[in-house]
Write an enzyme that holds these catalytic residues in place. Structure first.
Site, PDB file in Angstrom:
ATOM      1  CG  HIS A  63      31.805 -13.127  83.187  1.00  0.00           C
ATOM      2  ND1 HIS A  63      33.085 -12.980  82.686  1.00  0.00           N
ATOM      3  CD2 HIS A  63      31.876 -12.804  84.515  1.00  0.00           C
ATOM      4  CE1 HIS A  63      33.889 -12.604  83.668  1.00  0.00           C
ATOM      5  NE2 HIS A  63      33.183 -12.479  84.787  1.00  0.00           N
ATOM      6  CG  HIS A  65      31.213 -10.612  87.383  1.00  0.00           C
ATOM      7  ND1 HIS A  65      31.745 -11.811  87.762  1.00  0.00           N
ATOM      8  CD2 HIS A  65      30.039 -10.474  88.066  1.00  0.00           C
ATOM      9  CE1 HIS A  65      30.921 -12.389  88.642  1.00  0.00           C
ATOM     10  NE2 HIS A  65      29.882 -11.601  88.835  1.00  0.00           N
ATOM     11  CG  ASP A  67      36.221  -7.699  86.360  1.00  0.00           C
ATOM     12  OD1 ASP A  67      35.025  -8.059  86.514  1.00  0.00           O
ATOM     13  OD2 ASP A  67      37.182  -8.467  86.557  1.00  0.00           O
ATOM     14  CG  HIS A  68      35.505  -9.969  82.527  1.00  0.00           C
ATOM     15  ND1 HIS A  68      36.413 -10.818  81.946  1.00  0.00           N
ATOM     16  CD2 HIS A  68      35.780  -9.968  83.855  1.00  0.00           C
ATOM     17  CE1 HIS A  68      37.201 -11.328  82.895  1.00  0.00           C
ATOM     18  NE2 HIS A  68      36.837 -10.836  84.062  1.00  0.00           N
ATOM     19  CG  HIS A 143      32.777 -16.533  87.171  1.00  0.00           C
ATOM     20  ND1 HIS A 143      33.747 -16.667  88.140  1.00  0.00           N
ATOM     21  CD2 HIS A 143      32.593 -15.198  87.019  1.00  0.00           C
ATOM     22  CE1 HIS A 143      34.125 -15.459  88.542  1.00  0.00           C
ATOM     23  NE2 HIS A 143      33.439 -14.556  87.892  1.00  0.00           N
ATOM     24  CG  ASP A 213      36.686 -13.790  85.720  1.00  0.00           C
ATOM     25  OD1 ASP A 213      37.586 -13.529  84.912  1.00  0.00           O
ATOM     26  OD2 ASP A 213      36.200 -12.923  86.452  1.00  0.00           O
ATOM     27  CG  HIS A 271      41.029 -12.177  86.208  1.00  0.00           C
ATOM     28  ND1 HIS A 271      40.543 -12.517  87.445  1.00  0.00           N
ATOM     29  CD2 HIS A 271      40.092 -11.385  85.642  1.00  0.00           C
ATOM     30  CE1 HIS A 271      39.342 -11.962  87.606  1.00  0.00           C
ATOM     31  NE2 HIS A 271      39.046 -11.276  86.526  1.00  0.00           N
TER      32      HIS A 271
END
Lengths: 304, 304
Positions: A63, A65, A67-68, A143, A213, A271
């Site tokens: 996805h 976000h 941090d991914h 999410h 997530d 995570h």
């Protein structure tokens, strides 16, 4: 035994801290490397753990976000700078393509190897990669923004020839591959030798499921059913269950309950929220429900 | 002495290697922090060297090659997650704003503190920040895409009162600030006391100039003239001068010649190519022309 392992490059949630890094993992199946998620700093983590980035031909982004996926542009640029020529496949949400194109436009970068985008479907399970040895599916997670998990299913492993039995039966070598497929052998006199008696079944096919997530939700349970190894995000301890729901994340206890419900063999946590410096309480909470749980540690390979 | 120092967070060129990181620097002037460039991993480097990111209110981006700005989105997101409320000023090329907006759109992030963009001018020197103590200018560099350097000029330092002299002259305290400004004191009898005799001049104002990335070019020489400290990219050794020109970079020898020509006091090298594991030859080459040269080392503070 064919190698099937997961290297955790980052086990942190959004705020990197305590030398933990944003999410990324390498899957090694029979020396073919796949990358799942690519948080900021992934190219440095690959180099730290001795993985040549140009061995990776398939990158899966869950996805959008940061941090991914914020390490992806740097990784693609570095692959370019070291002279990559071969195709790179990227599987992820459709807008990822636009994001990359905006970056390359303003940096006036013309990547010299082909990038092939595969847009994942956030609403339904879909097979997104298939080879003789491996099938990979994406499946919906729940999410704050569209997000998918990934499942790596090893292909059916072929049966092994029992050397002494085929010799005794006098089966010619060219028939071995038929026996392995379960086709019986009939000798010149008409005598039937059953494939099931001249072979032993191949080892069970293994599978790895990745969920990050997501909030706990029944929609993805069938997609991770019976996996040999399940990586499930476990951002919080269960005393933060309300916060987990609010932020569309999962607690360690919930991850363990999911592992138990779906009959997976082993659970890998990750995570972790920046609020936890020491992680033992997260492990203990999960193990109270699902004993075969391990904390993911950066730089460590986990057998599937 | 008022603190004026530069912390190097990353001294690598585009491909991070040998534990060197993409470009980023913190300027500490009198405990006010400024960030120049923000390569991938900058937020982790800040945390490694104990800098709280929320102490930074001004970020300067030289250009839109990934190794100079790909850490920005992660840093802005982390500032958001730790509850920042105060204004953040970003100075950089205009399209940076579009790039950030695309990221925030797809991650559905609404940053909860105000971000104020200031578009830098790649064609002319401009003052982009000014306070009582500091003036900051951007100036054109010559790179493959629009790029600016930055110069930090300390404001004029005020004179100090000579305690014994003002006492002997009987100057009342409210007049001290006028003396510091060079205004003479006239006592009730009409006698004149010269400010220049009752004060000593303040210390010389200091300045820091930052040049990365650029090919050697006369256009920016006046902008860095007489700086106390010059950081100049020095990607290659001089045997790669052709390659440096081709890629719009500078060699160590050229950086040293520039330092000599512009009368700067000290030269700091950086933006090292991935081909150099050992950096001593880069230092030696520069010192052969400009002895007061130092290699930038990550995690080290340099006095201006």
């Amino acid at each position: 035994m064919i190698r099937f392992e997961v290297l955790v490059l980052g086990n942190s949630s959004a705020t990197p801290i305590f030398e933990r890094h944003p999410t990324s993992q390498v899957i090694n199946y029979n020396e073919q490397l796949f990358l799942i998620d690519c948080g900021e700093g992934t190219q440095m983590q690959l180099s730290r753990y001795g993985i040549k980035s140009n061995r990776i031909d398939h990158i899966f982004i869950s996805h959008l976000h940061g941090d991914h996926y914020l390490g992806l542009i740097g990784l693609l640029s570095s692959m370019h700078l070291v002279g990559r020529k071969s195709d790179l496949h990227i599987y992820g949400p459709a807008p990822l393509q636009e994001i990359l194109e905006v970056h390359f436009k303003y940096s006036e970068t013309v990547i010299r190897y082909p990038i092939i985008f595969h847009h994942t479907n956030p609403n339904e399970e879909e097979e997104i990669f298939s080879s003789r040895m491996m099938s990979i599916k994406s499946f919906p997670l729940v999410h704050r923004i569209p997000c998918t998990g990934f499942r790596f299913n090893e292909g059916k492993r072929s049966a092994s020839i029992l050397a002494d039995k085929v010799e005794a039966a006098g089966v010619p070598k060219p028939y071995f591959s038929l026996l392995k497929k379960g086709i019986d052998y009939v000798d010149p006199t008409g005598k039937v030798f059953y494939a099931s008696e001249l072979t032993e079944p191949g080892p069970e096919s293994r599978s790895y499921a990745y969920c990050s997530d997501t909030v706990r939700h029944p929609i993805y349970l069938s997609s991770i059913q019976d996996a040999d190894l399940l990586y499930h995000e476990s951002t919080f301890l269960d005393d933060m269950r309300d916060r987990a729901k609010e932020t569309f994340h999962t607690t360690c206890l919930e991850a363990a309950e999911i592992a138990k419900e779906t009959g997976v063999k082993k659970l890998l946590l990750g995570h972790y929220s920046a609020r936890y410096k020491v992680l033992t309480p997260l492990l203990e909470e999960a193990q109270s429900v699902f004993p075969n749980t391990e904390l993911s540690v950066e730089g460590k390979w986990y057998l599937v």
